[in-house]
Design an enzyme around this catalytic site. Structure first.
Site, PDB file in Angstrom:
ATOM      1  N   SER A 273       0.859  -1.192   0.000  1.00  0.00           N
ATOM      2  CA  SER A 273       0.000   0.000   0.000  1.00  0.00           C
ATOM      3  C   SER A 273       0.887   1.231   0.000  1.00  0.00           C
ATOM      4  O   SER A 273       2.049   1.165   0.409  1.00  0.00           O
ATOM      5  CB  SER A 273      -0.855   0.025   1.264  1.00  0.00           C
ATOM      6  OG  SER A 273      -1.484   1.290   1.410  1.00  0.00           O
TER       7      SER A 273
ATOM      8  N   TYR B 296      -2.446  -1.725  10.398  1.00  0.00           N
ATOM      9  CA  TYR B 296      -2.492  -1.849   8.939  1.00  0.00           C
ATOM     10  C   TYR B 296      -1.233  -1.261   8.298  1.00  0.00           C
ATOM     11  O   TYR B 296      -0.589  -1.890   7.463  1.00  0.00           O
ATOM     12  CB  TYR B 296      -3.750  -1.151   8.406  1.00  0.00           C
ATOM     13  CG  TYR B 296      -3.921  -1.279   6.918  1.00  0.00           C
ATOM     14  CD1 TYR B 296      -4.508  -2.422   6.373  1.00  0.00           C
ATOM     15  CD2 TYR B 296      -3.498  -0.280   6.047  1.00  0.00           C
ATOM     16  CE1 TYR B 296      -4.669  -2.551   5.004  1.00  0.00           C
ATOM     17  CE2 TYR B 296      -3.654  -0.396   4.679  1.00  0.00           C
ATOM     18  CZ  TYR B 296      -4.247  -1.532   4.159  1.00  0.00           C
ATOM     19  OH  TYR B 296      -4.398  -1.670   2.793  1.00  0.00           O
TER      20      TYR B 296
HETATM   21  P1  NAD Z   1     -11.687  -5.966  -0.450  1.00  0.00           P
HETATM   22  O1  NAD Z   1     -12.134  -5.971   0.960  1.00  0.00           O
HETATM   23  O2  NAD Z   1     -12.590  -5.410  -1.506  1.00  0.00           O
HETATM   24  O3  NAD Z   1     -11.239  -7.438  -0.888  1.00  0.00           O
HETATM   25  C1  NAD Z   1     -10.443  -8.242  -0.065  1.00  0.00           C
HETATM   26  C2  NAD Z   1     -10.824  -9.698  -0.255  1.00  0.00           C
HETATM   27  O4  NAD Z   1      -9.966 -10.495   0.566  1.00  0.00           O
HETATM   28  C3  NAD Z   1     -12.267 -10.018   0.181  1.00  0.00           C
HETATM   29  O5  NAD Z   1     -12.921 -10.731  -0.841  1.00  0.00           O
HETATM   30  C4  NAD Z   1     -12.089 -10.868   1.430  1.00  0.00           C
HETATM   31  O6  NAD Z   1     -13.113 -11.837   1.601  1.00  0.00           O
HETATM   32  C5  NAD Z   1     -10.741 -11.495   1.192  1.00  0.00           C
HETATM   33  N1  NAD Z   1     -10.094 -11.916   2.431  1.00  0.00           N
HETATM   34  C6  NAD Z   1     -10.043 -11.229   3.604  1.00  0.00           C
HETATM   35  N2  NAD Z   1      -9.392 -11.935   4.529  1.00  0.00           N
HETATM   36  C7  NAD Z   1      -9.022 -13.108   3.930  1.00  0.00           C
HETATM   37  C8  NAD Z   1      -8.325 -14.247   4.386  1.00  0.00           C
HETATM   38  N3  NAD Z   1      -7.891 -14.348   5.655  1.00  0.00           N
HETATM   39  N4  NAD Z   1      -8.107 -15.267   3.516  1.00  0.00           N
HETATM   40  C9  NAD Z   1      -8.559 -15.183   2.251  1.00  0.00           C
HETATM   41  N5  NAD Z   1      -9.228 -14.122   1.759  1.00  0.00           N
HETATM   42  C10 NAD Z   1      -9.464 -13.093   2.600  1.00  0.00           C
HETATM   43  O7  NAD Z   1     -10.300  -5.177  -0.440  1.00  0.00           O
HETATM   44  P2  NAD Z   1      -9.384  -4.534  -1.610  1.00  0.00           P
HETATM   45  O8  NAD Z   1      -9.507  -3.069  -1.513  1.00  0.00           O
HETATM   46  O9  NAD Z   1      -9.599  -5.188  -2.903  1.00  0.00           O
HETATM   47  O10 NAD Z   1      -7.959  -4.917  -1.011  1.00  0.00           O
HETATM   48  C11 NAD Z   1      -7.111  -5.877  -1.580  1.00  0.00           C
HETATM   49  C12 NAD Z   1      -5.716  -5.593  -1.107  1.00  0.00           C
HETATM   50  O11 NAD Z   1      -5.348  -4.268  -1.462  1.00  0.00           O
HETATM   51  C13 NAD Z   1      -5.536  -5.692   0.416  1.00  0.00           C
HETATM   52  O12 NAD Z   1      -4.295  -6.299   0.700  1.00  0.00           O
HETATM   53  C14 NAD Z   1      -5.537  -4.244   0.838  1.00  0.00           C
HETATM   54  O13 NAD Z   1      -4.853  -4.059   2.047  1.00  0.00           O
HETATM   55  C15 NAD Z   1      -4.822  -3.593  -0.325  1.00  0.00           C
HETATM   56  N6  NAD Z   1      -5.017  -2.170  -0.469  1.00  0.00           N
HETATM   57  C16 NAD Z   1      -6.257  -1.624  -0.595  1.00  0.00           C
HETATM   58  C17 NAD Z   1      -6.379  -0.246  -0.703  1.00  0.00           C
HETATM   59  C18 NAD Z   1      -7.738   0.397  -0.802  1.00  0.00           C
HETATM   60  O14 NAD Z   1      -7.813   1.609  -0.719  1.00  0.00           O
HETATM   61  N7  NAD Z   1      -8.804  -0.355  -0.998  1.00  0.00           N
HETATM   62  C19 NAD Z   1      -5.252   0.561  -0.714  1.00  0.00           C
HETATM   63  C20 NAD Z   1      -4.006  -0.006  -0.607  1.00  0.00           C
HETATM   64  C21 NAD Z   1      -3.891  -1.385  -0.484  1.00  0.00           C
END
Ligand code: NAD
Length: 257
Positions: A143, A157
């Site tokens: 991130s 986080y």
């Molecule tokens: P999201 O919540 O839309 O999707 C995450 C998915 O991971 C969900 O489908 C959830 O069921 C699954 N998940 C959660 N815990 C799990 C586990 N223990 N085992 C297997 N699956 C699991 O989130 P997103 O925004 O698509 O995030 C994806 C990645 O991107 C994450 O690592 C998040 O930290 C990172 N990220 C997101 C953002 C943002 O602004 N959304 C920014 C930077 C980084």
């Protein structure tokens, strides 16, 4: 097609970045192993891919469990023969995550287990499979907060994403001569469920938006395009790198009017 004959395993494929990447990789010819702890959403991703003429299979796994991670890699090889791309993307942002004084130990442990141990376990079991395939690409989702502190406190986080970035570099160095590349995708703030649930009031959303030079949240699809570059042979001389896709937030000291 940019991922022809490749097999890609994506964790967190039921939503957000993982979902959009699964669809994008499938469009480019990859066969997809969609991994998610949420079975309904994971199966829905597979359904969407097959409806569009792609090939995909769902595997339920909790990435913080060693047994589940070993099984998801076995599943990929037994279903599609090989594994070439491993996208360790699943992650959580707990709404109770705050500053050091107020964040409970339980929230810290949960966040570390999924966001850091989950990536470690994916690599622990995935690397031998990539080696068996003659090499491949690992993408770990970190991130922008791995580089700068967030305006809305989220100590666990932020720390977890710093760890993902360091782990990525360590892995990249170790496996470079095995034709296994390891890079980190570093998204900025996105309009996905994960962040919108955390920034759950308009005031919190505005507090974040004010720092983004582009003045908007990113889209999961924009991360999928970046992940595609890292997965494909177009990034063949790239390992141990961070690909920041963040609307300029990390570059900003003050935001333009
Ligand atoms: P999201 O919540 O839309 O999707 C995450 C998915 O991971 C969900 O489908 C959830 O069921 C699954 N998940 C959660 N815990 C799990 C586990 N223990 N085992 C297997 N699956 C699991 O989130 P997103 O925004 O698509 O995030 C994806 C990645 O991107 C994450 O690592 C998040 O930290 C990172 N990220 C997101 C953002 C943002 O602004 N959304 C920014 C930077 C980084």
């Amino acid at each position: 097609m940019r991922l022809n004959n490749k097999v890609a395993l994506i964790t967190g494929a039921g939503s957000g970045i993982g979902l959009q990447t699964a669809l994008r990789f499938a469009e480019e010819g990859a066969r997809i192993v969609a991994v998610d702890i949420n079975e309904e959403n994971g199966r829905e991703t597979v359904e969407q891919i097959t409806q569009r003429g792609g090939e995909a299979a769902y595997c339920r796994a909790d990435v913080s469990s060693a047994a589940d991670c070993a099984e998801m890699i076995n599943f990929a090889e037994s279903t599609f023969g090989n594994l070439h791309v491993l996208f360790n993307n699943a992650g959580i942002m707990d709404s109770r995550d705050d500053d050091a004084e107020s964040t409970e130990e339980e929230v810290w442990d949960l966040t570390m287990n999924v966001n850091v141990k989950g990536v470690f376990l994916g690599c622990k079991y995935g690397i031998p499979a990539l080696r068996r395939a003659g090499g491949g690409s690992i993408i770990n989702t970190a991130s922008f907060v791995a580089f700068i502190g967030a305006a809305t406190s989220q100590i666990a986080y932020t720390t977890s994403k710093g760890a993902v970035l360091s782990m990525t570099k360590e892995l990249a160095v170790r496996h470079a001569r095995e034709n296994i590349r390891v890079n980190a995708l570093c998204p900025g703030p996105l309009r996905t469920e994960l962040l919108m649930k955390f920034l759950n009031t308009e005031a919190k959303k505005q507090r974040r938006l004010v720092h983004i030079p582009m003045g908007r949240f990113g889209e999961a699809r924009e991360m999928a395009d970046a992940a595609l570059f890292l997965a494909s042979d177009e990034s063949s001389y790239m390992t141990g790198s961070e690909l920041l896709v963040d609307g300029g937030i990390t570059a900003a000291y003050v935001t333009p009017e």
